[in-house]
Design a protein around this motif. Structure first.
Motif, PDB file in Angstrom:
ATOM      1  N   UNK A 123       0.916  -1.249   0.087  1.00  0.00           N
ATOM      2  CA  UNK A 123      -0.177   0.072  -0.021  1.00  0.00           C
ATOM      3  C   UNK A 123       0.873   1.346   0.013  1.00  0.00           C
ATOM      4  N   UNK A 124       1.794   1.155   0.836  1.00  0.00           N
ATOM      5  CA  UNK A 124       2.768   2.475   0.884  1.00  0.00           C
ATOM      6  C   UNK A 124       3.501   2.739  -0.352  1.00  0.00           C
ATOM      7  N   UNK A 125       4.061   1.678  -0.656  1.00  0.00           N
ATOM      8  CA  UNK A 125       4.654   1.668  -2.119  1.00  0.00           C
ATOM      9  C   UNK A 125       4.040   2.137  -3.246  1.00  0.00           C
ATOM     10  N   UNK A 126       2.829   1.715  -3.198  1.00  0.00           N
ATOM     11  CA  UNK A 126       1.912   2.210  -4.635  1.00  0.00           C
ATOM     12  C   UNK A 126       1.647   3.652  -4.380  1.00  0.00           C
ATOM     13  N   UNK A 139      -8.088   3.656  -9.506  1.00  0.00           N
ATOM     14  CA  UNK A 139      -8.506   1.994  -9.851  1.00  0.00           C
ATOM     15  C   UNK A 139      -7.129   1.621 -10.489  1.00  0.00           C
ATOM     16  N   UNK A 140      -6.440   2.316 -11.490  1.00  0.00           N
ATOM     17  CA  UNK A 140      -5.184   1.794 -12.236  1.00  0.00           C
ATOM     18  C   UNK A 140      -4.027   1.816 -11.489  1.00  0.00           C
ATOM     19  N   UNK A 141      -3.848   2.890 -10.495  1.00  0.00           N
ATOM     20  CA  UNK A 141      -2.804   2.850  -9.956  1.00  0.00           C
ATOM     21  C   UNK A 141      -2.568   2.307  -8.441  1.00  0.00           C
ATOM     22  N   UNK A 142      -3.976   2.048  -7.958  1.00  0.00           N
ATOM     23  CA  UNK A 142      -3.871   1.390  -6.435  1.00  0.00           C
ATOM     24  C   UNK A 142      -4.820   0.377  -6.301  1.00  0.00           C
ATOM     25  N   UNK A 143      -6.430   0.537  -6.638  1.00  0.00           N
ATOM     26  CA  UNK A 143      -7.264  -0.554  -6.288  1.00  0.00           C
ATOM     27  C   UNK A 143      -6.961  -1.756  -6.923  1.00  0.00           C
ATOM     28  N   UNK A 144      -6.424  -1.571  -8.187  1.00  0.00           N
ATOM     29  CA  UNK A 144      -6.125  -2.782  -8.891  1.00  0.00           C
ATOM     30  C   UNK A 144      -4.799  -3.474  -8.436  1.00  0.00           C
ATOM     31  N   UNK A 145      -3.722  -2.655  -8.576  1.00  0.00           N
ATOM     32  CA  UNK A 145      -2.194  -3.608  -8.307  1.00  0.00           C
ATOM     33  C   UNK A 145      -2.277  -3.851  -6.702  1.00  0.00           C
ATOM     34  N   UNK A 146      -2.959  -3.345  -5.760  1.00  0.00           N
ATOM     35  CA  UNK A 146      -2.855  -3.737  -4.430  1.00  0.00           C
ATOM     36  C   UNK A 146      -3.207  -5.286  -4.233  1.00  0.00           C
ATOM     37  N   UNK A 147      -4.453  -5.651  -4.662  1.00  0.00           N
ATOM     38  CA  UNK A 147      -4.900  -7.004  -4.253  1.00  0.00           C
ATOM     39  C   UNK A 147      -4.573  -8.080  -5.243  1.00  0.00           C
ATOM     40  N   UNK A 148      -4.188  -7.506  -6.401  1.00  0.00           N
ATOM     41  CA  UNK A 148      -3.666  -8.467  -7.294  1.00  0.00           C
ATOM     42  C   UNK A 148      -2.306  -8.905  -6.898  1.00  0.00           C
ATOM     43  N   UNK A 149      -1.386  -7.837  -6.433  1.00  0.00           N
ATOM     44  CA  UNK A 149       0.039  -8.200  -5.942  1.00  0.00           C
ATOM     45  C   UNK A 149      -0.255  -9.203  -4.872  1.00  0.00           C
ATOM     46  N   UNK A 150      -1.016  -9.091  -3.790  1.00  0.00           N
ATOM     47  CA  UNK A 150      -1.286  -9.750  -2.821  1.00  0.00           C
ATOM     48  C   UNK A 150      -1.574 -11.067  -3.155  1.00  0.00           C
ATOM     49  N   UNK A 365      -7.838   1.808   2.918  1.00  0.00           N
ATOM     50  CA  UNK A 365      -8.594   3.221   2.958  1.00  0.00           C
ATOM     51  C   UNK A 365      -7.958   3.827   4.043  1.00  0.00           C
ATOM     52  N   UNK A 366      -7.739   3.168   5.111  1.00  0.00           N
ATOM     53  CA  UNK A 366      -7.014   4.084   6.271  1.00  0.00           C
ATOM     54  C   UNK A 366      -5.745   4.574   5.872  1.00  0.00           C
ATOM     55  N   UNK A 367      -4.791   4.022   5.199  1.00  0.00           N
ATOM     56  CA  UNK A 367      -3.687   4.570   4.710  1.00  0.00           C
ATOM     57  C   UNK A 367      -3.749   5.554   3.590  1.00  0.00           C
ATOM     58  N   UNK A 368      -4.724   5.346   2.701  1.00  0.00           N
ATOM     59  CA  UNK A 368      -4.860   6.374   1.897  1.00  0.00           C
ATOM     60  C   UNK A 368      -5.650   7.722   2.165  1.00  0.00           C
ATOM     61  N   UNK A 369      -6.539   7.649   3.164  1.00  0.00           N
ATOM     62  CA  UNK A 369      -6.807   9.043   3.663  1.00  0.00           C
ATOM     63  C   UNK A 369      -6.106   9.522   4.846  1.00  0.00           C
ATOM     64  N   UNK A 370      -5.298   8.718   5.310  1.00  0.00           N
ATOM     65  CA  UNK A 370      -4.302   9.264   6.433  1.00  0.00           C
ATOM     66  C   UNK A 370      -3.209   9.902   5.753  1.00  0.00           C
TER      67      UNK A 370
END
Length: 402
Positions: A123-126, A139-150, A365-370
């Motif tokens: 999350x932090x790297x993205x 979507x392309x820069x965050x919501x997609x790569x995060x769960x796919x990488x995991x 969501x927590x990291x994004x808003x923080x």
């Protein structure tokens, strides 16, 4: 109410406001019947209580092969997805019990909690990658790569393959909407299968500490995992492990942006992250319908009869906004405490990845808003487009500034 058509399910208007659409069906037209090819399809938008009854109804089975004429391709699901029909959502006990047992240990809350540091790191790297630009497509820069990488790391999938998996998934989902996308969907399915076969061959030669290697070890120990089941299992884990979470993060962040008072409340009270994710799952409907069921016998319901062999789709959105179950169900309330929603289904086919989706949602969501407290839309809401997939609800893009 004017009878709906199957195409109404993936109109932009429907996807923009599914609560209104499925709420009207729940109140006025619980059962909607369509004919696709030689098979009837029922859309059921009913109450929360009746939805649970139907999700557990033994007459509604997941394995169509138990009632289909041999050699008949599955309607609506289409040729593109036919090769993956033996997945966890497409089989019944005892096969379902056997297959789920093979992967369930990797998705227990305890095992998923151990992934927290790595999910936080990704999350932090993205967010580091876009921080200096002041803008991104969420979507392309965050919501997609995060769960796919995991999920790719859990399965031991090489980094080079991950982006292509997303393209194949999108092509397969698009093949559900119209015949014109079917050939592209078939090509994507073939490429997907070829890639998984390559992965399996590599893990057989060099097993590692990953779920694919674990499945292969189970196969060697005689757990009756066929080659097709192996391929299908990995496909389902890839698709289920990222596509729905992409929608949760994208749909959920849009909902918060459109309800600034709720977003502000969360920013000032991060202890609400857990209840926020549950409310976004309920309110934004990242998955609109439960997995496909098939009537194993004639089933009388609401004055009509679902005939043996017909397909049944149960609306999770209608159930999750039932005023008999939820107070002010159309209102987004991240402090909602009584929230036993059905976003992950119910019964033996309850979503295996629920603990992972919840953890990813809370961290993301927590990291994004923080980190980006002034996050806001970079376009007008009416300019946003939804993927025209009738059973999932996800944005094509979500441009934001911060």
């Amino acid at each position: 109410m004017t009878p709906i058509s199957l195409n109404d399910l993936f109109l932009q208007e429907t996807l923009r406001d599914p609560i209104a659409f499925y709420g009207r069906l729940r109140e006025q037209e619980v059962l909607s019947h369509f004919t696709t090819g030689e098979t009837g399809v029922w859309i059921i938008a009913t109450t929360y209580a009746e939805s649970i009854e139907l999700l557990k109804d033994a007459r509604l089975i997941n394995d169509r092969s138990r009632i289909a004429v041999p050699g008949t391709p599955p309607p609506v699901v289409g040729r593109a997805l036919a090769a993956f029909s033996q997945n966890l959502l497409g089989v019944d006990p005892p096969d379902h019990t056997r297959l789920r047992k093979l992967v369930s240990k990797a998705f227990t809350p305890h095992m998923i909690e151990q992934l927290r540091p790595r999910i936080q790191q990704i999350t932090d790297e993205l967010l580091d990658a876009v921080q200096e630009t002041g803008t991104m497509d969420l979507i392309a820069d965050f919501a997609f790569p995060l769960p796919l990488t995991v999920i790719a790391e859990m399965l031991g999938i090489p980094i080079s393959e991950r982006q292509q998996f997303r393209a194949w998934t999108q092509a397969l989902l698009a093949s559900l909407t119209s015949p014109q996308h079917e050939e592209a969907g078939v090509a994507a399915a073939e490429a997907f299968i070829s890639s998984i076969n390559t992965l399996l061959a590599s893990k057989r030669r060099h097993p590692g500490a990953d779920l694919t290697s674990d499945l292969l070890r189970a196969e060697e120990q005689g757990d009756m995992l066929s080659e097709n089941e192996l391929i299908t299992m990995i496909w389902q884990l890839v698709v289920g492990g990222h596509e729905t979470t992409v929608n949760l993060l994208g749909d959920g962040m849009l909902a918060l942006l459109q309800h600034p008072e709720q977003m502000s409340l969360l920013q000032h009270n991060p202890d609400l992250l857990s209840s926020t994710v549950e409310e976004l799952l309920r309110h934004t409907a990242p998955v609109l319908f439960a997995a496909v069921r098939w009537a194993s016998e004639d089933i009388p319901l609401h004055g009509q009869v679902i005939r043996k062999g017909e397909m049944v789709r149960i609306s999770l959105c209608a159930a999750n906004t039932d005023p008999q179950q939820f107070s002010d169900p159309t209102v987004l309330d991240i402090t909602r405490q009584v929230n036993q929603h059905l976003a992950f289904g119910r019964g033996i086919h309850y979503c295996l990845g629920a603990p992972l989706a919840r953890l990813e949602g809370q961290i993301a969501l927590g990291t994004l808003l923080r980190r980006f407290p002034h996050l806001h839309l970079a376009c007008q809401p009416e300019q946003l487009e939804w993927n025209p997939f009738p059973y999932l609800r996800g944005l094509k893009a979500l441009p934001v500034q911060f």
